[in-house]
Write a protein that holds these residues in place. Structure first.
Motif, PDB file in Angstrom:
ATOM      1  N   HIS A 133      -4.105   2.487  30.758  1.00 39.32           N
ATOM      2  CA  HIS A 133      -4.045   1.420  31.764  1.00 39.32           C
ATOM      3  C   HIS A 133      -2.622   0.880  31.934  1.00 39.32           C
ATOM      4  N   VAL A 134      -1.705   1.418  31.148  1.00 36.41           N
ATOM      5  CA  VAL A 134      -0.308   0.959  31.177  1.00 36.41           C
ATOM      6  C   VAL A 134       0.575   2.174  31.424  1.00 36.41           C
ATOM      7  N   THR A 135       1.587   2.032  32.267  1.00 37.55           N
ATOM      8  CA  THR A 135       2.454   3.182  32.548  1.00 37.55           C
ATOM      9  C   THR A 135       3.468   3.355  31.421  1.00 37.55           C
ATOM     10  N   ALA A 136       4.025   4.565  31.367  1.00 38.37           N
ATOM     11  CA  ALA A 136       5.054   4.849  30.362  1.00 38.37           C
ATOM     12  C   ALA A 136       6.247   3.916  30.543  1.00 38.37           C
ATOM     13  N   ARG A 137       6.574   3.633  31.781  1.00 39.06           N
ATOM     14  CA  ARG A 137       7.729   2.760  32.022  1.00 39.06           C
ATOM     15  C   ARG A 137       7.474   1.354  31.471  1.00 39.06           C
ATOM     16  N   THR A 138       6.308   0.801  31.781  1.00 40.95           N
ATOM     17  CA  THR A 138       5.984  -0.545  31.310  1.00 40.95           C
ATOM     18  C   THR A 138       5.881  -0.570  29.787  1.00 40.95           C
ATOM     19  N   ARG A 139       5.308   0.480  29.226  1.00 40.71           N
ATOM     20  CA  ARG A 139       5.196   0.587  27.767  1.00 40.71           C
ATOM     21  C   ARG A 139       6.595   0.559  27.136  1.00 40.71           C
ATOM     22  N   ALA A 140       7.535   1.276  27.739  1.00 36.53           N
ATOM     23  CA  ALA A 140       8.899   1.310  27.197  1.00 36.53           C
ATOM     24  C   ALA A 140       9.580  -0.053  27.321  1.00 36.53           C
ATOM     25  N   VAL A 141       9.329  -0.725  28.432  1.00 31.77           N
ATOM     26  CA  VAL A 141       9.902  -2.071  28.625  1.00 31.77           C
ATOM     27  C   VAL A 141       9.403  -3.005  27.530  1.00 31.77           C
ATOM     28  N   MET A 142       8.123  -2.950  27.257  1.00 33.41           N
ATOM     29  CA  MET A 142       7.545  -3.845  26.250  1.00 33.41           C
ATOM     30  C   MET A 142       8.016  -3.475  24.843  1.00 33.41           C
ATOM     31  N   ALA A 143       8.178  -2.186  24.596  1.00 31.43           N
ATOM     32  CA  ALA A 143       8.658  -1.758  23.273  1.00 31.43           C
ATOM     33  C   ALA A 143      10.086  -2.256  23.042  1.00 31.43           C
ATOM     34  N   ALA A 144      10.906  -2.144  24.063  1.00 29.44           N
ATOM     35  CA  ALA A 144      12.296  -2.604  23.926  1.00 29.44           C
ATOM     36  C   ALA A 144      12.341  -4.112  23.706  1.00 29.44           C
ATOM     37  N   ARG A 145      11.441  -4.815  24.368  1.00 31.09           N
ATOM     38  CA  ARG A 145      11.452  -6.271  24.268  1.00 31.09           C
ATOM     39  C   ARG A 145      10.966  -6.761  22.905  1.00 31.09           C
ATOM     40  N   ALA A 146      10.211  -5.936  22.220  1.00 32.46           N
ATOM     41  CA  ALA A 146       9.715  -6.324  20.898  1.00 32.46           C
ATOM     42  C   ALA A 146      10.834  -6.308  19.857  1.00 32.46           C
ATOM     43  N   LYS A 147      11.948  -5.685  20.197  1.00 32.59           N
ATOM     44  CA  LYS A 147      13.057  -5.591  19.247  1.00 32.59           C
ATOM     45  C   LYS A 147      14.072  -6.708  19.507  1.00 32.59           C
ATOM     46  N   PRO A 148      14.877  -7.039  18.481  1.00 32.32           N
ATOM     47  CA  PRO A 148      15.904  -8.056  18.709  1.00 32.32           C
ATOM     48  C   PRO A 148      16.976  -7.551  19.671  1.00 32.32           C
ATOM     49  N   VAL A 149      17.640  -8.488  20.304  1.00 32.37           N
ATOM     50  CA  VAL A 149      18.717  -8.142  21.225  1.00 32.37           C
ATOM     51  C   VAL A 149      19.955  -7.831  20.393  1.00 32.37           C
ATOM     52  N   SER A 150      20.690  -6.795  20.773  1.00 33.14           N
ATOM     53  CA  SER A 150      21.917  -6.514  20.031  1.00 33.14           C
ATOM     54  C   SER A 150      23.105  -7.130  20.761  1.00 33.14           C
TER      55      SER A 150
END
Lengths: 200, 510
Positions: free
Chosen positions: A17-34
């Motif tokens: 129900h989630v696209t690969a693009r959205t999944r990648a956006v959410m995965a990146a957001r779960a990490k701290p900002v460098s």
């Protein structure tokens, strides 16, 4: 420590129900900002962290874990911008730096310590005065109020965008449909959930 | 310029700046009439299927160059505002598609305030019908406030907000109904049927939402029109006779000049005015940038005991037109009411700006997202002297000064907002909502290049042609003499079709 999403939400993100693009956006957001700070000074970033602990507290939701909203706002300030600003304020990054310095100075005046060193009670009294428009310095009271409105908008956007928050609140907004099939929603009235929303 | 099909020095018949509701229909019509037409679009060309409901990432199709917002009720720009991409703001618009109320064309005649349009609703109606037929608009038949209005598609299913509004209105004796939504509920022409995903503002992934990207622009390109994305127009060249001869635009950091026989500005009420003020053209009246208006767009939110999940379903399905001229009004004009679902960040931003909360109260309020229910108004707005678009002293894209938009509510807007807030609160309360709060808000950018018959008080004639420069036309929200209560896209597209007809007739070609 960064809070994690509940397993049900992680499963939703992995579903079709989630696209690969959205999944990648959410995965990146779960990490701290460098690379923080990017737009603010190091002391500006510290002041922002201290302020956000009072403006949008996360303790009830995540215990000792925290989403570092300050570094996310700093990264946003270094980015393309959101399309507008109040004309009475300087450009966003400068407004942040000046407003935070103004608050820090007000903390020293009233409580003998800058923002990061204030206890929660003093910090909250400072925020109450900020909301009333009675703190001024580099920016005047009206400017500080407008900036406080901007700050809260930026903070809640970074907060609500985080997968840990969407998971904690059970929000299904990322699940509009997948790559192969755009399923959308069929169960959309009051008190209706899709089968796959059951655990949210 | 790489990829340009028409030589830049070879004048095209018509050059259009902007590919949204104003630019797209006229582009399609002129291409069909056999004219050589090119459209410049500042933003990129997107692939619909790649859109994401993530609101931060989706912001790429908002116009994010900084605007300066001044006045007592400064307007928020950026999100859900001007568009940036092939298809313009219709890429992210909400698709709520009421027609302008007939009375709103003649507000001055009715009340002595505001201004009249130079024509009435009957003039625009055939063009609105053509637009609706071509793009696809869903709605109930008969539509309570205009039983003769036809829709191409049946309405999508109701989400929790629509159910609540209809329930609340019924309890108060206010007639309400499923509304006109520019989306299709039967798949056709390569477009999918609406799947109720709720992310209209983040871009419709299956083409169900009726934009110009999946209608007029598609047809325009099939008929030979050329669309150049990534091209920001920042100069207009004229000859000794004062006619437009070409446009200078920036593409990937390099300036190009496209010669043209006729120029159509369709960049929106802020950008069209900005370009004219920057070039100093078409402003003998001194009216460019003036008469700036925005809809009185009061929102009221509450909490229902039931789960609402506001991200689900077409967001703004229910409507009532009963407040277009309320009996107890202490203002002129009127407003429409719609139900509101909303994606989480947009809603949270409203909470942040509208409720004045901070601390644990703010976190708790955000935690209530899945029970939130909202109603919104769109109301007419009178022009005021101080409300206008000017150029700031800060350089923006291609060194064009950033626009400064001053906007303050006058007495009429304040009274309308108060009335709308009372009404919306009452409906939500009757629907069973608690913890109800309201936020003043304004939306849409209107005015700045008013159309009219008098060259002293307007910028373009009733067909959109400049009073000053005979080969310069404007078609976007800037030409509206009054705001009206209706969401703008339908009327802009209708004006665009009408302009195309007039423009080809004046050229003496088919």
């Amino acid at each position: 420590m960064i809070p994690e999403s509940p397993s049900t939400f992680r499963a939703l993100l992995e579903s079709d129900h989630v696209t690969a693009r959205t999944r990648a956006v959410m995965a990146a957001r779960a990490k701290p900002v460098s690379g923080a700070p990017r737009a603010l000074s190091a002391e500006g970033l510290e002041r922002l962290r201290a302020l956000l602990d009072g403006v949008l507290p996360q303790g009830d939701l995540f215990g000792d874990a925290r989403i570092d909203l300050a570094e996310r706002i700093d990264a946003r300030l270094a980015g393309p911008g959101d399309g507008w600003r109040f004309a009475i304020l300087p450009p966003d990054a400068i407004a942040y730096e000046q407003a935070l310095a103004t608050l820090d100075a007000a903390g020293r005046d009233s409580f003998g310590a800058g923002l990061p060193a204030l206890d929660a009670a003093a910090r909250d009294r400072l925020i109450a005065r900020l909301a009333e428009g009675t703190i001024s310095g580099l920016l005047d009271g009206a400017q500080m109020q407008r900036w406080f409105s901007d700050l809260r908008a930026d903070a809640v956007q970074e907060f609500m965008a985080h997968p840990a928050v969407q998971g904690a609140f059970g929000i299904s907004a990322v699940a509009t449909g997948g790559d192969r099939e755009i399923q959308g929603f069929e169960e959309i009235g009051a008190d209706r959930r899709e089968r796959w929303e059951a655990g949210l | 310029m790489k990829g340009a099909r028409h030589a830049l020095t070879d004048p095209v018949d018509v050059l259009v700046i902007g590919t949204g509701a104003g630019g797209a229909p006229v582009l399609a019509e002129l291409a069909r009439a056999g004219l050589k037409v090119v459209a410049l679009e500042a933003g990129p060309r997107f692939t619909a299927r790649d859109y994401t409901p993530d609101e931060i990432t989706a912001a790429t199709f908002y116009w994010r160059e900084e605007r300066l917002s001044a006045g007592e009720t400064p307007q928020a720009f950026g999100g859900n505002n001007s568009g940036f991409g092939v298809g313009g703001s219709m890429l992210h618009y909400g698709a709520f598609m009421p027609r302008i109320d007939a009375r709103d064309f003649h507000l001055f005649s009715e009340t002595g305030q505001g201004v009249d349009w130079p024509f009435g609703r009957d003039t625009l109606l055939p063009y609105m019908e053509r637009v609706e037929e071509e793009i696809g608009v869903s709605g109930p038949m008969p539509y309570p406030w205009e039983p003769t209005r036809r829709f191409t598609d049946a309405p999508p299913p109701r989400n929790a907000a629509a159910e609540a509004m209809l329930r609340g209105c019924a309890a108060l004796g206010i007639r309400a109904s499923d509304g006109p939504a520019a989306l299709i509920t039967r798949a056709r022409n390569g477009r999918g049927a609406c799947v109720n995903c709720g992310a209209c503002h983040q871009g419709c992934r299956n083409g169900a939402k009726s934009g110009v990207d999946n209608s007029f622009l598609r047809r325009a390109e099939q008929d030979g029109a050329e669309i150049r994305p990534g091209c920001f127009a920042h100069g207009i060249e004229t000859n000794a006779a004062g006619r437009v001869t070409g446009v200078v635009y920036r593409h990937e950091g390099v300036d190009y000049r496209q010669a043209c026989g006729t120029l159509i500005l369709a960049a929106g009420a802020v950008e069209t005015a900005r370009l004219l003020l920057h070039t100093g053209l078409a402003n003998r009246s001194g009216q460019v940038g003036r008469n700036y208006m925005a809809h009185v767009s009061t929102q009221v939110w509450g909490r229902l005991p039931e789960e609402t999940r506001p991200n689900k379903g077409y967001p703004s399905l229910a409507i009532t037109e009963e407040m277009m001229r309320p009996a107890d009004a202490d203002f002129v004009g009127g407003y429409l009411i719609q139900s509101l679902g909303m994606m989480p960040l947009t809603w949270a931003t409203n909470v942040a700006r509208g409720r004045g909360l901070w601390g644990p109260d703010l976190t708790r309020a955000l935690a209530g997202y899945n029970h939130a229910v909202g109603l919104g108004a769109h109301g007419d707005c009178l022009p005021h002297d101080g409300n206008r678009v000017t150029l700031s002293d800060e350089p923006g894209m291609a060194s064009v000064p950033k626009p400064l938009i001053s906007f303050s509510y006058g007495a009429n807007e304040r009274a309308m907002h108060a009335h709308a807030e009372r009404t919306l609160r009452a409906i939500l309360a009757a629907a069973g909502a608690e913890d109800i709060w309201a936020m003043p808000r304004d939306a849409h950018m209107i005015g700045t290049c008013r159309m009219g018959n008098d060259p002293e008080s307007s910028v373009v004639d009733p067909f959109g042609r400049s009073h000053d420069i005979e080969n310069l036309w404007i078609c976007d929200h800037s030409v509206f003499p009054s705001a009206t209560a209706a969401n703008p896209a339908l009327a802009i597209m209708a004006l665009s079709l009408r302009m195309a007809e007039n423009l080809t007739a004046r050229r003496g070609r088919p």
